[in-house]
Motif scaffolding. Sequence first.
Motif, PDB file in Angstrom:
ATOM      1  N   LEU A  91       0.776  -1.250  -0.125  1.00 14.90           N
ATOM      2  CA  LEU A  91      -0.039   0.019  -0.087  1.00 14.90           C
ATOM      3  C   LEU A  91       0.947   1.167  -0.088  1.00 14.90           C
ATOM      4  CD1 LEU A  91      -1.560  -2.357   1.458  1.00 14.90           C
ATOM      5  CD2 LEU A  91      -3.119  -0.562   2.152  1.00 14.90           C
ATOM      6  N   GLY A  92       1.087   1.819  -1.168  1.00 14.91           N
ATOM      7  CA  GLY A  92       2.172   2.820  -1.249  1.00 14.91           C
ATOM      8  C   GLY A  92       2.865   2.597  -2.497  1.00 14.91           C
ATOM      9  N   SER A  93       4.440   2.421  -2.572  1.00 15.86           N
ATOM     10  CA  SER A  93       5.156   2.399  -3.773  1.00 15.86           C
ATOM     11  C   SER A  93       6.240   1.645  -3.305  1.00 15.86           C
ATOM     12  CB  SER A  93       5.548   3.814  -4.037  1.00 15.86           C
ATOM     13  OG  SER A  93       6.501   4.430  -3.097  1.00 15.86           O
ATOM     14  N   LEU A  94       6.923   0.959  -4.113  1.00 16.38           N
ATOM     15  CA  LEU A  94       8.365   0.209  -4.157  1.00 16.38           C
ATOM     16  C   LEU A  94       9.467   0.489  -4.814  1.00 16.38           C
ATOM     17  CD1 LEU A  94       9.615  -2.481  -2.682  1.00 16.38           C
ATOM     18  CD2 LEU A  94       8.647  -3.552  -4.488  1.00 16.38           C
ATOM     19  N   ASP A  95      10.593   1.014  -4.463  1.00 19.83           N
ATOM     20  CA  ASP A  95      11.480   1.280  -5.293  1.00 19.83           C
ATOM     21  C   ASP A  95      12.076  -0.073  -6.139  1.00 19.83           C
ATOM     22  OD1 ASP A  95      11.533   3.770  -4.506  1.00 19.83           O
ATOM     23  OD2 ASP A  95      13.439   4.126  -3.509  1.00 19.83           O
ATOM     24  N   GLU A  96      12.618   0.020  -7.317  1.00 20.21           N
ATOM     25  CA  GLU A  96      13.400  -0.904  -8.146  1.00 20.21           C
ATOM     26  C   GLU A  96      12.352  -2.002  -8.310  1.00 20.21           C
ATOM     27  OE1 GLU A  96      16.916  -1.881  -6.314  1.00 20.21           O
ATOM     28  OE2 GLU A  96      17.848   0.176  -6.203  1.00 20.21           O
ATOM     29  N   MET A  97      10.871  -1.617  -8.579  1.00 17.37           N
ATOM     30  CA  MET A  97      10.116  -2.727  -8.709  1.00 17.37           C
ATOM     31  C   MET A  97      10.254  -3.721  -9.549  1.00 17.37           C
ATOM     32  SD  MET A  97       7.098  -3.696  -7.880  1.00 17.37           S
ATOM     33  CE  MET A  97       5.712  -4.874  -8.707  1.00 17.37           C
ATOM     34  N   GLU A  98      10.075  -4.896  -9.608  1.00 21.21           N
ATOM     35  CA  GLU A  98       9.929  -5.972 -10.440  1.00 21.21           C
ATOM     36  C   GLU A  98       8.839  -6.598 -10.615  1.00 21.21           C
ATOM     37  OE1 GLU A  98      13.468  -8.679  -9.770  1.00 21.21           O
ATOM     38  OE2 GLU A  98      14.761  -6.820  -8.984  1.00 21.21           O
ATOM     39  N   PRO A  99       8.428  -6.681 -11.842  1.00 18.82           N
ATOM     40  CA  PRO A  99       6.686  -7.434 -11.849  1.00 18.82           C
ATOM     41  C   PRO A  99       7.344  -8.793 -11.391  1.00 18.82           C
ATOM     42  CG  PRO A  99       7.307  -6.286 -14.027  1.00 18.82           C
ATOM     43  CD  PRO A  99       8.622  -6.199 -13.025  1.00 18.82           C
ATOM     44  N   MET A 100       5.991  -9.453 -10.550  1.00 22.12           N
ATOM     45  CA  MET A 100       6.259 -10.770  -9.890  1.00 22.12           C
ATOM     46  C   MET A 100       4.678 -11.098  -9.548  1.00 22.12           C
ATOM     47  SD  MET A 100       9.590 -11.452  -7.668  1.00 22.12           S
ATOM     48  CE  MET A 100      10.065  -9.835  -7.259  1.00 22.12           C
ATOM     49  N   PRO A 101       4.229 -12.353 -10.018  1.00 19.92           N
ATOM     50  CA  PRO A 101       2.703 -12.819  -9.832  1.00 19.92           C
ATOM     51  C   PRO A 101       2.435 -12.597  -8.229  1.00 19.92           C
ATOM     52  CG  PRO A 101       3.880 -14.073 -11.217  1.00 19.92           C
ATOM     53  CD  PRO A 101       4.865 -13.214 -10.684  1.00 19.92           C
ATOM     54  N   CYS A 102       3.319 -12.405  -7.616  1.00 27.51           N
ATOM     55  CA  CYS A 102       2.890 -12.712  -6.030  1.00 27.51           C
ATOM     56  C   CYS A 102       3.197 -11.344  -5.237  1.00 27.51           C
ATOM     57  CB  CYS A 102       3.984 -13.646  -5.086  1.00 27.51           C
ATOM     58  SG  CYS A 102       5.749 -13.495  -5.181  1.00 27.51           S
ATOM     59  N   LEU A 103       3.721 -10.436  -6.246  1.00 32.52           N
ATOM     60  CA  LEU A 103       3.749  -8.982  -5.486  1.00 32.52           C
ATOM     61  C   LEU A 103       2.956  -8.058  -6.209  1.00 32.52           C
ATOM     62  CD1 LEU A 103       5.583  -7.038  -3.813  1.00 32.52           C
ATOM     63  CD2 LEU A 103       7.469  -7.127  -5.520  1.00 32.52           C
ATOM     64  N   GLU A 104       2.344  -7.369  -5.559  1.00 38.24           N
ATOM     65  CA  GLU A 104       1.263  -6.330  -6.109  1.00 38.24           C
ATOM     66  C   GLU A 104       1.395  -4.929  -5.375  1.00 38.24           C
ATOM     67  OE1 GLU A 104      -3.398  -5.467  -7.063  1.00 38.24           O
ATOM     68  OE2 GLU A 104      -2.926  -7.398  -5.927  1.00 38.24           O
ATOM     69  N   VAL A 105       1.816  -3.733  -6.046  1.00 35.03           N
ATOM     70  CA  VAL A 105       1.744  -2.622  -5.602  1.00 35.03           C
ATOM     71  C   VAL A 105       0.482  -1.735  -5.805  1.00 35.03           C
ATOM     72  CG1 VAL A 105       3.018  -0.118  -5.891  1.00 35.03           C
ATOM     73  CG2 VAL A 105       4.220  -2.571  -5.943  1.00 35.03           C
ATOM     74  N   LEU A 106      -0.157  -1.368  -4.937  1.00 36.89           N
ATOM     75  CA  LEU A 106      -1.494  -0.565  -4.874  1.00 36.89           C
ATOM     76  C   LEU A 106      -1.494   0.777  -5.092  1.00 36.89           C
ATOM     77  CD1 LEU A 106      -3.499  -2.666  -2.250  1.00 36.89           C
ATOM     78  CD2 LEU A 106      -3.249  -2.969  -4.817  1.00 36.89           C
ATOM     79  N   GLY A 107      -0.263   1.413  -4.926  1.00 36.46           N
ATOM     80  CA  GLY A 107      -0.066   2.868  -5.114  1.00 36.46           C
ATOM     81  C   GLY A 107      -0.566   3.564  -3.882  1.00 36.46           C
ATOM     82  N   PRO A 108      -0.679   4.939  -3.954  1.00 36.53           N
ATOM     83  CA  PRO A 108      -0.891   5.945  -2.967  1.00 36.53           C
ATOM     84  C   PRO A 108      -2.191   5.333  -2.545  1.00 36.53           C
ATOM     85  CG  PRO A 108      -0.146   7.331  -5.018  1.00 36.53           C
ATOM     86  CD  PRO A 108      -0.500   5.725  -5.224  1.00 36.53           C
ATOM     87  N   TYR A 109      -2.295   5.892  -0.955  1.00 40.64           N
ATOM     88  CA  TYR A 109      -3.590   5.565  -0.431  1.00 40.64           C
ATOM     89  C   TYR A 109      -3.786   6.755   0.753  1.00 40.64           C
ATOM     90  CZ  TYR A 109      -0.443   4.483   3.449  1.00 40.64           C
ATOM     91  OH  TYR A 109       0.772   4.821   4.551  1.00 40.64           O
ATOM     92  N   GLN A 110      -5.091   7.052   1.231  1.00 42.27           N
ATOM     93  CA  GLN A 110      -5.621   7.746   2.281  1.00 42.27           C
ATOM     94  C   GLN A 110      -5.401   7.166   3.637  1.00 42.27           C
ATOM     95  OE1 GLN A 110      -9.098   9.090   0.138  1.00 42.27           O
ATOM     96  NE2 GLN A 110      -8.306  11.183   0.485  1.00 42.27           N
ATOM     97  N   THR A 111      -4.875   7.726   4.802  1.00 38.35           N
ATOM     98  CA  THR A 111      -4.806   6.834   6.013  1.00 38.35           C
ATOM     99  C   THR A 111      -6.071   6.368   6.338  1.00 38.35           C
ATOM    100  OG1 THR A 111      -2.759   8.292   6.681  1.00 38.35           O
ATOM    101  CG2 THR A 111      -3.850   6.999   8.354  1.00 38.35           C
ATOM    102  N   HIS A 112      -7.089   7.281   6.371  1.00 34.44           N
ATOM    103  CA  HIS A 112      -8.627   6.834   6.975  1.00 34.44           C
ATOM    104  C   HIS A 112      -9.258   5.580   6.210  1.00 34.44           C
ATOM    105  CE1 HIS A 112      -9.908   9.605   3.772  1.00 34.44           C
ATOM    106  NE2 HIS A 112     -11.003   8.664   3.590  1.00 34.44           N
ATOM    107  N   LYS A 113      -8.542   5.401   5.168  1.00 36.28           N
ATOM    108  CA  LYS A 113      -8.914   4.245   4.422  1.00 36.28           C
ATOM    109  C   LYS A 113      -8.042   2.973   4.498  1.00 36.28           C
ATOM    110  CE  LYS A 113     -11.393   6.649   0.694  1.00 36.28           C
ATOM    111  NZ  LYS A 113     -11.618   6.959  -0.730  1.00 36.28           N
TER     112      LYS A 113
END
Length: 200
Positions: A91-113
């Motif tokens: 929930l956020g971002s990941l530096d040096e991201m490598e696509p993998m089926p078991c790894l998902e990056v959802l992007g920015p979020y709002q704390t209350h959510k």
Amino acid sequence: FIDECDDVVAFSQSTLDLYARAFPDSPGLKKARVEPHRLNGPALAKVEPRLDGILTIAVIGNISVQKGARIVKEMARLIMQNRLDARIVILGSLDEMEPMPCLEVLGPYQTHKLPELLARENTSVCLLPSICPETFSYATSEIMQMQLPVAVFDLGAPAERVRNYADGVIIDTLTAEAALAAIFKLRDQLAERRIEHFSK
């Protein structure tokens, strides 16, 4: 500079301990006090962890190399190589991201959510993968407020907080292998505790 200050505030005891190691004779230490940050906004709702089925490891924040990006990617590789029944969601971002089926990056979020997002992802355990000692961790406070299980390395303020948290684990070795093993073990222990509770 610190010795001349009228008031010295640290956000965790671990921060003061690091300062004392660097400057053991500093008069500033006698004036120092620990005062953790406070969370802003309304309290976050409790989230029930998913303790059966696939193990979902949630990582909250913008994960740079210092925050443990390479540890997270190595964990994903180990999940793939060993065909483990697990996934990692950021929930956020990941530096040096490598696509993998078991790894998902959802992007920015709002704390209350956060409670809604973590519940939707069927979160089992939250991981704070930072490899540097942090002076404070909002994510640690938020996870504990939601009463979710959490794993951290034995560094800085997060470890200080989690040491006295019933649903937490401190990972003693700074490796992806140790992190995965500790997280699986924590999930299994909590699942057993839940079974025992409902069988009484």
